[in-house]
Design a protein around this motif. Sequence first.
Motif, PDB file in Angstrom:
ATOM      1  N   SER A   1      41.699  34.348  27.371  1.00 54.01           N
ATOM      2  CA  SER A   1      40.288  34.740  27.357  1.00 54.01           C
ATOM      3  C   SER A   1      40.005  35.571  28.605  1.00 54.01           C
ATOM      4  CB  SER A   1      39.381  33.502  27.342  1.00 54.01           C
ATOM      5  OG  SER A   1      39.608  32.712  26.201  1.00 54.01           O
ATOM      6  N   LEU A   2      39.457  36.764  28.411  1.00 48.17           N
ATOM      7  CA  LEU A   2      39.195  37.686  29.508  1.00 48.17           C
ATOM      8  C   LEU A   2      37.819  38.306  29.341  1.00 48.17           C
ATOM      9  CD1 LEU A   2      42.597  39.611  29.431  1.00 48.17           C
ATOM     10  CD2 LEU A   2      41.975  37.810  31.052  1.00 48.17           C
ATOM     11  N   SER A   3      37.259  38.797  30.440  1.00 48.66           N
ATOM     12  CA  SER A   3      36.012  39.560  30.381  1.00 48.66           C
ATOM     13  C   SER A   3      36.351  41.036  30.528  1.00 48.66           C
ATOM     14  CB  SER A   3      35.049  39.122  31.493  1.00 48.66           C
ATOM     15  OG  SER A   3      34.513  37.858  31.204  1.00 48.66           O
ATOM     16  N   VAL A   4      35.875  41.836  29.596  1.00 49.35           N
ATOM     17  CA  VAL A   4      36.188  43.266  29.580  1.00 49.35           C
ATOM     18  C   VAL A   4      34.895  44.065  29.456  1.00 49.35           C
ATOM     19  CG1 VAL A   4      38.446  42.843  28.529  1.00 49.35           C
ATOM     20  CG2 VAL A   4      36.472  43.318  27.068  1.00 49.35           C
ATOM     21  N   PRO A   5      34.902  45.329  29.865  1.00 50.99           N
ATOM     22  CA  PRO A   5      33.702  46.160  29.694  1.00 50.99           C
ATOM     23  C   PRO A   5      33.286  46.231  28.231  1.00 50.99           C
ATOM     24  CG  PRO A   5      35.257  47.217  31.171  1.00 50.99           C
ATOM     25  CD  PRO A   5      35.976  46.040  30.576  1.00 50.99           C
ATOM     26  N   GLN A   6      31.996  46.136  27.980  1.00 51.20           N
ATOM     27  CA  GLN A   6      31.495  46.120  26.606  1.00 51.20           C
ATOM     28  C   GLN A   6      31.900  47.370  25.831  1.00 51.20           C
ATOM     29  OE1 GLN A   6      27.270  45.607  27.163  1.00 51.20           O
ATOM     30  NE2 GLN A   6      27.427  43.407  27.529  1.00 51.20           N
ATOM     31  N   ALA A   7      32.047  48.499  26.529  1.00 49.89           N
ATOM     32  CA  ALA A   7      32.342  49.768  25.861  1.00 49.89           C
ATOM     33  C   ALA A   7      33.694  49.765  25.158  1.00 49.89           C
ATOM     34  CB  ALA A   7      32.285  50.911  26.871  1.00 49.89           C
TER      35      ALA A   7
ATOM     36  N   LYS B   1      40.487  41.303  46.987  1.00 52.31           N
ATOM     37  CA  LYS B   1      39.650  40.122  47.154  1.00 52.31           C
ATOM     38  C   LYS B   1      38.875  39.856  45.868  1.00 52.31           C
ATOM     39  CE  LYS B   1      38.846  40.639  52.140  1.00 52.31           C
ATOM     40  NZ  LYS B   1      37.814  40.864  53.186  1.00 52.31           N
ATOM     41  N   LEU B   2      38.828  38.603  45.490  1.00 53.37           N
ATOM     42  CA  LEU B   2      38.145  38.221  44.258  1.00 53.37           C
ATOM     43  C   LEU B   2      36.648  38.119  44.511  1.00 53.37           C
ATOM     44  CD1 LEU B   2      38.742  37.411  41.290  1.00 53.37           C
ATOM     45  CD2 LEU B   2      38.779  35.046  42.078  1.00 53.37           C
ATOM     46  N   ASN B   3      35.877  38.885  43.766  1.00 52.24           N
ATOM     47  CA  ASN B   3      34.432  38.916  43.959  1.00 52.24           C
ATOM     48  C   ASN B   3      33.733  37.812  43.169  1.00 52.24           C
ATOM     49  OD1 ASN B   3      34.518  41.215  45.623  1.00 52.24           O
ATOM     50  ND2 ASN B   3      34.506  42.583  43.844  1.00 52.24           N
ATOM     51  N   GLN B   4      32.665  37.295  43.735  1.00 50.43           N
ATOM     52  CA  GLN B   4      31.808  36.329  43.053  1.00 50.43           C
ATOM     53  C   GLN B   4      30.768  37.076  42.236  1.00 50.43           C
ATOM     54  OE1 GLN B   4      29.926  33.446  45.641  1.00 50.43           O
ATOM     55  NE2 GLN B   4      28.295  33.013  44.170  1.00 50.43           N
ATOM     56  N   VAL B   5      30.807  36.887  40.933  1.00 50.12           N
ATOM     57  CA  VAL B   5      29.802  37.462  40.037  1.00 50.12           C
ATOM     58  C   VAL B   5      28.744  36.422  39.710  1.00 50.12           C
ATOM     59  CG1 VAL B   5      29.426  38.576  37.803  1.00 50.12           C
ATOM     60  CG2 VAL B   5      31.545  39.019  39.077  1.00 50.12           C
ATOM     61  N   ALA B   6      29.168  35.156  39.697  1.00 52.45           N
ATOM     62  CA  ALA B   6      28.292  34.061  39.292  1.00 52.45           C
ATOM     63  C   ALA B   6      27.253  33.726  40.347  1.00 52.45           C
ATOM     64  CB  ALA B   6      29.132  32.817  38.997  1.00 52.45           C
ATOM     65  N   LYS B   7      26.140  33.181  39.867  1.00 49.52           N
ATOM     66  CA  LYS B   7      25.151  32.561  40.739  1.00 49.52           C
ATOM     67  C   LYS B   7      25.421  31.052  40.710  1.00 49.52           C
ATOM     68  CE  LYS B   7      21.756  36.119  39.543  1.00 49.52           C
ATOM     69  NZ  LYS B   7      20.483  36.415  38.838  1.00 49.52           N
TER      70      LYS B   7
ATOM     71  N   ALA C   1      23.990  36.571  32.621  1.00 52.54           N
ATOM     72  CA  ALA C   1      24.174  37.029  31.240  1.00 52.54           C
ATOM     73  C   ALA C   1      23.253  38.170  30.825  1.00 52.54           C
ATOM     74  CB  ALA C   1      24.021  35.850  30.277  1.00 52.54           C
ATOM     75  N   PRO C   2      21.983  38.163  31.229  1.00 55.41           N
ATOM     76  CA  PRO C   2      21.088  39.239  30.773  1.00 55.41           C
ATOM     77  C   PRO C   2      21.448  40.624  31.306  1.00 55.41           C
ATOM     78  CG  PRO C   2      19.820  37.342  31.516  1.00 55.41           C
ATOM     79  CD  PRO C   2      21.224  37.115  31.955  1.00 55.41           C
ATOM     80  N   THR C   3      22.149  40.686  32.439  1.00 55.56           N
ATOM     81  CA  THR C   3      22.417  41.985  33.058  1.00 55.56           C
ATOM     82  C   THR C   3      23.887  42.385  33.027  1.00 55.56           C
ATOM     83  OG1 THR C   3      22.638  40.931  35.230  1.00 55.56           O
ATOM     84  CG2 THR C   3      20.452  41.756  34.619  1.00 55.56           C
ATOM     85  N   THR C   4      24.759  41.533  32.520  1.00 53.73           N
ATOM     86  CA  THR C   4      26.182  41.834  32.563  1.00 53.73           C
ATOM     87  C   THR C   4      26.554  42.960  31.600  1.00 53.73           C
ATOM     88  OG1 THR C   4      28.417  40.905  32.449  1.00 53.73           O
ATOM     89  CG2 THR C   4      26.835  40.150  30.800  1.00 53.73           C
ATOM     90  N   THR C   5      27.542  43.740  31.996  1.00 52.64           N
ATOM     91  CA  THR C   5      28.086  44.787  31.118  1.00 52.64           C
ATOM     92  C   THR C   5      29.479  44.407  30.629  1.00 52.64           C
ATOM     93  OG1 THR C   5      28.973  45.988  33.031  1.00 52.64           O
ATOM     94  CG2 THR C   5      26.767  46.593  32.266  1.00 52.64           C
ATOM     95  N   PHE C   6      29.803  43.110  30.779  1.00 52.31           N
ATOM     96  CA  PHE C   6      31.112  42.611  30.360  1.00 52.31           C
ATOM     97  C   PHE C   6      30.954  41.618  29.214  1.00 52.31           C
ATOM     98  CE2 PHE C   6      32.273  44.553  34.235  1.00 52.31           C
ATOM     99  CZ  PHE C   6      33.659  44.694  34.260  1.00 52.31           C
TER     100      PHE C   6
END
Length: 393
Positions: free
Chosen positions: A336-342, A121-127, A317-322
Amino acid sequence: MKKFNLLFIFIVLLSLGACRSESDTSAEMTVDHTVKTGKVTGKVMSQNGVNPIGGASVFTFDDKYKIYYTTSDADGNFTLEAPVGIHTIHIQTGNGSNFRTEISATVKNNETLSLDAAQTKLNQVAKIAYVKGSYDKIEDIILSLGYTATEITNNDLTSLPTLAQYDIIFLNCGSRNNYSSNPALYAAAEANLAIFVANGGSIYASDWDVSYLVGGTSNTSTCAPAGGFVPDSKLCSKNIGNSGNVGATVTNAGLTTALGFNTLNINYDLGAWQKIITYDPAYWEVLVKETSSNDALMIRTNHFSVTGLPTIPIGNAPTTTFTTVCITLPGNIQISLSVPQAIVPYLIALGATVGPCSGAANSGYIYYTTFHNHASGNIGNSGVILKYVILNL
């Protein structure tokens, strides 16, 4: 002397034997560099577990940060070839900043791992927020997918701290009411929407609410009306569309994959609608056009940029780790993809770049459709398109 010679010969033979033994050992320890893979299958679903999601990105990385990538078909199904081992399987729509899911999976050589529907299931990250309209209820589609949205007002649009809480704002057709009684309110709202998009927030406007973008009252009847924040040279829309069915063609490959079709009829059942007269093709991408006339019916851009606007954090944006990155796949296909900052430094070392593959560096998306989900009435297949809009902002 003879004893010495025998001892010397024994030592030489022993040394040769040792060398041969080392050589044999190294031959036995030769590493097989062939990458072993298995398959991961599943069906991408919306949060309610009912609606399949087509065109979603499904990917993972091996231990050297090489990407393995595929997309879901129109029925949400996917098969991903993945390296053997324990890996994170990423499922995303858009660039992954607003909707994404991560799954830990153990991939075995030449075996197929079937992920459970509850996992995919695709999770909602956005507000998400929306402004209530008179002819449109995009919130109904958001809720039907199992996601949440907060109702806000035009007064809320005049408060930048309020606006900045959200990642996505939906502007329903007919929400720009009573303009003449308070034009200053809408001017403040437009100024804040400009800041919102310039800092990565995304907005969707339908039909008459193009006036938030280009100016005008509840609808626009001329090019370059007063107000708005999108430059007049980039878009002109007039309220001259006629009611009836319009044959349409989907012109974006990703949207076609997500829908499973590239032609449809759109029912404009209201008396008039905003017809796109001119647009800058370098600024806007056309996703759907009228088949007979080639007139644009659905457009989007992430090229919005204005100097001198304040820089503020938007939504999560202030709390994302991606982090959003651009990765080039074989065939020179960029995604374009979102990936873990590490892992970003490792991907950069392999040629990835930080930020989206196209558009202004910090711009969010602006989607505009001349059609919408009418508060009452039949919209046919365009409802499926609006689900794509929601998930790809």
